[in-house]
Design an enzyme around this catalytic site. Structure first.
Site, short mmCIF file in Angstrom:
data_model
loop_
_atom_site.label_atom_id
_atom_site.label_comp_id
_atom_site.label_asym_id
_atom_site.label_seq_id
_atom_site.Cartn_x
_atom_site.Cartn_y
_atom_site.Cartn_z
N THR A 1 0.82 -1.21 0.00
CA THR A 1 0.00 0.00 0.00
C THR A 1 0.86 1.26 0.00
OG1 THR A 1 -1.47 1.28 1.44
CG2 THR A 1 -0.10 -0.32 2.51
N ASP A 2 0.27 2.36 -0.46
CA ASP A 2 0.98 3.65 -0.40
C ASP A 2 1.07 4.17 1.04
OD1 ASP A 2 -1.69 4.36 -0.03
OD2 ASP A 2 -1.71 5.93 -1.55
N GLU A 3 0.28 3.57 1.94
CA GLU A 3 0.23 4.10 3.31
C GLU A 3 1.56 3.93 4.04
OE1 GLU A 3 -3.47 3.41 5.39
OE2 GLU A 3 -4.54 3.14 3.51
N TYR B 1 -1.71 -0.38 11.00
CA TYR B 1 -1.86 -1.05 9.69
C TYR B 1 -0.65 -0.76 8.81
CZ TYR B 1 -3.26 -1.60 4.79
OH TYR B 1 -3.27 -1.93 3.46
N LYS C 1 2.33 -3.24 7.33
CA LYS C 1 2.60 -3.43 5.89
C LYS C 1 4.05 -3.03 5.58
CE LYS C 1 0.20 -4.56 2.95
NZ LYS C 1 -0.17 -5.89 2.40
P1 NAD Z 1 -9.47 -7.39 2.28
O1 NAD Z 1 -9.44 -7.12 3.74
O2 NAD Z 1 -10.71 -7.13 1.51
O3 NAD Z 1 -9.08 -8.92 2.01
C1 NAD Z 1 -8.06 -9.58 2.71
C2 NAD Z 1 -8.22 -11.09 2.47
O4 NAD Z 1 -7.15 -11.75 3.17
C3 NAD Z 1 -9.54 -11.65 3.00
O5 NAD Z 1 -10.11 -12.51 2.04
C4 NAD Z 1 -9.11 -12.43 4.24
O6 NAD Z 1 -9.96 -13.55 4.50
C5 NAD Z 1 -7.71 -12.87 3.86
N1 NAD Z 1 -6.87 -13.12 5.04
C6 NAD Z 1 -6.75 -12.35 6.15
N2 NAD Z 1 -5.91 -12.95 7.02
C7 NAD Z 1 -5.51 -14.11 6.45
C8 NAD Z 1 -4.62 -15.14 6.84
N3 NAD Z 1 -4.01 -15.11 8.03
N4 NAD Z 1 -4.40 -16.16 6.00
C9 NAD Z 1 -5.02 -16.21 4.79
N5 NAD Z 1 -5.88 -15.27 4.36
C10 NAD Z 1 -6.11 -14.23 5.18
O7 NAD Z 1 -8.23 -6.58 1.70
P2 NAD Z 1 -8.06 -5.85 0.28
O8 NAD Z 1 -8.56 -4.47 0.41
O9 NAD Z 1 -8.53 -6.73 -0.79
O10 NAD Z 1 -6.46 -5.75 0.23
C11 NAD Z 1 -5.69 -6.81 -0.31
C12 NAD Z 1 -4.22 -6.44 -0.24
O11 NAD Z 1 -3.98 -5.24 -0.94
C13 NAD Z 1 -3.73 -6.21 1.20
O12 NAD Z 1 -2.43 -6.72 1.30
C14 NAD Z 1 -3.72 -4.69 1.32
O13 NAD Z 1 -2.74 -4.26 2.24
C15 NAD Z 1 -3.36 -4.28 -0.10
N6 NAD Z 1 -3.87 -2.96 -0.52
C16 NAD Z 1 -5.19 -2.63 -0.36
C17 NAD Z 1 -5.64 -1.39 -0.82
C18 NAD Z 1 -7.10 -0.99 -0.71
O14 NAD Z 1 -7.46 0.14 -1.07
N7 NAD Z 1 -8.00 -1.86 -0.26
C19 NAD Z 1 -4.76 -0.51 -1.43
C20 NAD Z 1 -3.41 -0.89 -1.58
C21 NAD Z 1 -2.99 -2.13 -1.14
P1 TYD Z 2 -10.66 4.05 4.43
O1 TYD Z 2 -11.62 3.64 3.36
O2 TYD Z 2 -10.73 3.42 5.77
O3 TYD Z 2 -9.21 3.92 3.81
P2 TYD Z 2 -7.76 4.43 4.38
O4 TYD Z 2 -7.91 4.95 5.75
O5 TYD Z 2 -6.95 3.18 4.34
O6 TYD Z 2 -7.30 5.48 3.41
O7 TYD Z 2 -10.83 5.63 4.64
C1 TYD Z 2 -10.66 6.54 3.57
C2 TYD Z 2 -10.76 7.94 4.16
O8 TYD Z 2 -12.09 8.16 4.63
C3 TYD Z 2 -9.86 8.17 5.35
O9 TYD Z 2 -9.36 9.51 5.29
C4 TYD Z 2 -10.77 8.01 6.56
C5 TYD Z 2 -12.11 8.48 6.02
N1 TYD Z 2 -13.32 7.83 6.59
C6 TYD Z 2 -14.39 8.62 7.08
O10 TYD Z 2 -14.33 9.86 7.04
N2 TYD Z 2 -15.48 7.98 7.57
C7 TYD Z 2 -15.58 6.62 7.63
O11 TYD Z 2 -16.61 6.10 8.14
C8 TYD Z 2 -14.50 5.83 7.12
C9 TYD Z 2 -14.56 4.33 7.16
C10 TYD Z 2 -13.39 6.49 6.61
#
Ligand code: NAD
Ligand code: TYD
Length: 353
Positions: free
Chosen positions: A133-135, A158, A162
């Site tokens: 992630t970019d975070e 988080y 990561k």
């Molecule tokens: P998500 O939470 O929707 O899905 C995570 C999946 O991992 C779930 O299916 C869960 O059951 C599985 N999981 C959790 N713990 C596990 C374990 N111990 N063993 C096996 N499986 C397990 O997450 P997402 O949003 O799809 O993100 C996927 C990846 O991409 C993550 O690594 C996250 O850090 C990265 N990422 C997410 C975003 C975003 O915007 N959502 C952006 C950049 C990177």
């Molecule tokens: P989120 O979807 O949790 O992603 P991330 O924190 O990983 O970027 O949140 C996106 C943005 O929205 C973040 O600045 C927090 C804000 N946010 C709210 O204002 N209200 C909410 O209920 C949630 C879940 C997030």
């Protein structure tokens, strides 16, 4: 690289399910194994359309479980790994940081180690792709972008977990010449997104005329990318990315939270035949997230220049498609918001009011 049996971890989650779908449909010659522990975020309903495909196999398992991972690698002789399994929600990481250390740090280190041993240090034709992630780069002020050279400065449990997992990945590359590639992506949006995250939570609350909880003043900025564009970037980087390198992936699409929520309200007023402005009346400013990163913005020039990737969708179009998906899939939403979700929601949001 010729890759035939590929392990995708976290394939039942939001992004993972889009990656699994893309690979199963695009590469009938590959065998795609989806390993997922099916935590609250993992949902096999996300993959209903491809579950019967001959080149797809689901395995329930936990990436922190060393014997189970060893057995899996022995059984399948994987050529490649695309690692997405993680705990992914910042607010949950604030309530329960150690679960993030366990899954994201220990789980990733375990997977790296099991793969290294299974591949017996003979890495030719093998690839381990870590999705991050970019975070990990921390928080930007009003100006500037994260590049691949930006120093890590994680500020939530988080992002710290990561960042630690990213460091293990690069340490394996430098120490063992383990064949890694990695990407750091901005916020994704699209179908099958669990409604704990901003966009699906707001869609669900607008639909149900519930308060729309905007943290702080709603001034925080995120860079949003259509999840299918992320999946395409992962495909490209997995096949063509340079070993030992990382690629930033982003939408060139920055939005202040409050502006994004207003846009969603206005899209949904039209779709639900409400009068313009009706849904926006639900906006409620709530206590801010502790340590809330102000702004994320990705410079994805490297990925564009080296591999020719760019986002395909305009945000307004993608958001409308996303809203349509949620409106047409109320059963999916009902299933994921019944049970534990209610308790989670109450605990998270009553402390903010
Ligand atoms: P998500 O939470 O929707 O899905 C995570 C999946 O991992 C779930 O299916 C869960 O059951 C599985 N999981 C959790 N713990 C596990 C374990 N111990 N063993 C096996 N499986 C397990 O997450 P997402 O949003 O799809 O993100 C996927 C990846 O991409 C993550 O690594 C996250 O850090 C990265 N990422 C997410 C975003 C975003 O915007 N959502 C952006 C950049 C990177
Ligand atoms: P989120 O979807 O949790 O992603 P991330 O924190 O990983 O970027 O949140 C996106 C943005 O929205 C973040 O600045 C927090 C804000 N946010 C709210 O204002 N209200 C909410 O209920 C949630 C879940 C997030």
């Amino acid at each position: 690289m010729t890759t035939s049996t590929i392990l995708i971890t976290g394939g039942a989650g939001f992004i993972g399910s889009h990656v699994v779908r893309l690979f199963v449909n695009k590469y009938p010659q590959y065998r795609i194994v989806n390993l997922d522990a099916l935590t609250y975020a993992g949902n096999l309903e996300n993959l209903k359309d491809i579950e019967a495909a001959p080149n797809y196999q689901f395995e329930k398992g936990d990436i922190t479980d060393e014997p189970a991972m060893q057995e899996l690698f022995a059984r399948y002789a994987f050529d490649g790994v695309i690692h997405l399994a993680a705990e992914s929600h910042v607010d949950r990481s604030i309530s329960d940081p150690l679960q993030f250390v366990k899954t994201n740090v220990l789980g990733t280190a375990n997977l790296l180690n099991v793969a290294r041993k299974a591949w017996a240090n003979a890495f030719s034709g093998k690839r381990f792709y870590h999705v991050s992630t970019d975070e990990v780069y921390g928080s930007l002020g009003e100006e500037g972008f994260f590049t691949e050279e930006t120093a890590y400065d994680p500020r939530s449990p988080y992002s710290a977990s990561k960042a630690a997992s990213d460091h293990f990945v690069m340490a394996y590359y430098h120490t063992y010449h383990f064949p890694v590639v990695m990407s750091n992506c901005s916020n994704n949006y699209g179908s099958h997104h669990f409604p704990e995250k901003l966009i699906p939570l707001m869609i669900n609350n607008i639909l149900n005329k519930k308060p729309l909880p905007v943290y702080g003043k709603g001034e925080n900025v995120r860079d949003w990318l259509w999840v299918e564009d992320h999946a395409k970037a992962i495909d490209l980087i997995f096949h063509k990315g340079k070993e030992g390198e990382k690629y930033n992936v982003g939408g060139f699409n920055e939005w202040k939270n409050i502006d994004l929520v207003h846009l969603l309200c206005s899209i949904m007023d039209k779709k639900l035949n409400r009068k313009e402005g009706e849904s926006a009346e639900l906006i409620t400013y709530v206590t801010d997230r502790p340590g809330h990163d102000l702004r994320y913005a990705i410079d994805a020039t490297k990925l564009n220049k080296e591999l020719g990737w760019k986002p395909s969708l305009q945000f307004e179009e993608g958001l409308e498609k996303t809203v349509d998906w949620y409106l047409n899939n109320s059963e999916w939403v009902e299933h994921v918001t019944s049970g534990n979700y209610q308790q989670y929601y109450q605990e998270q949001y009553e402390q903010r009011s």
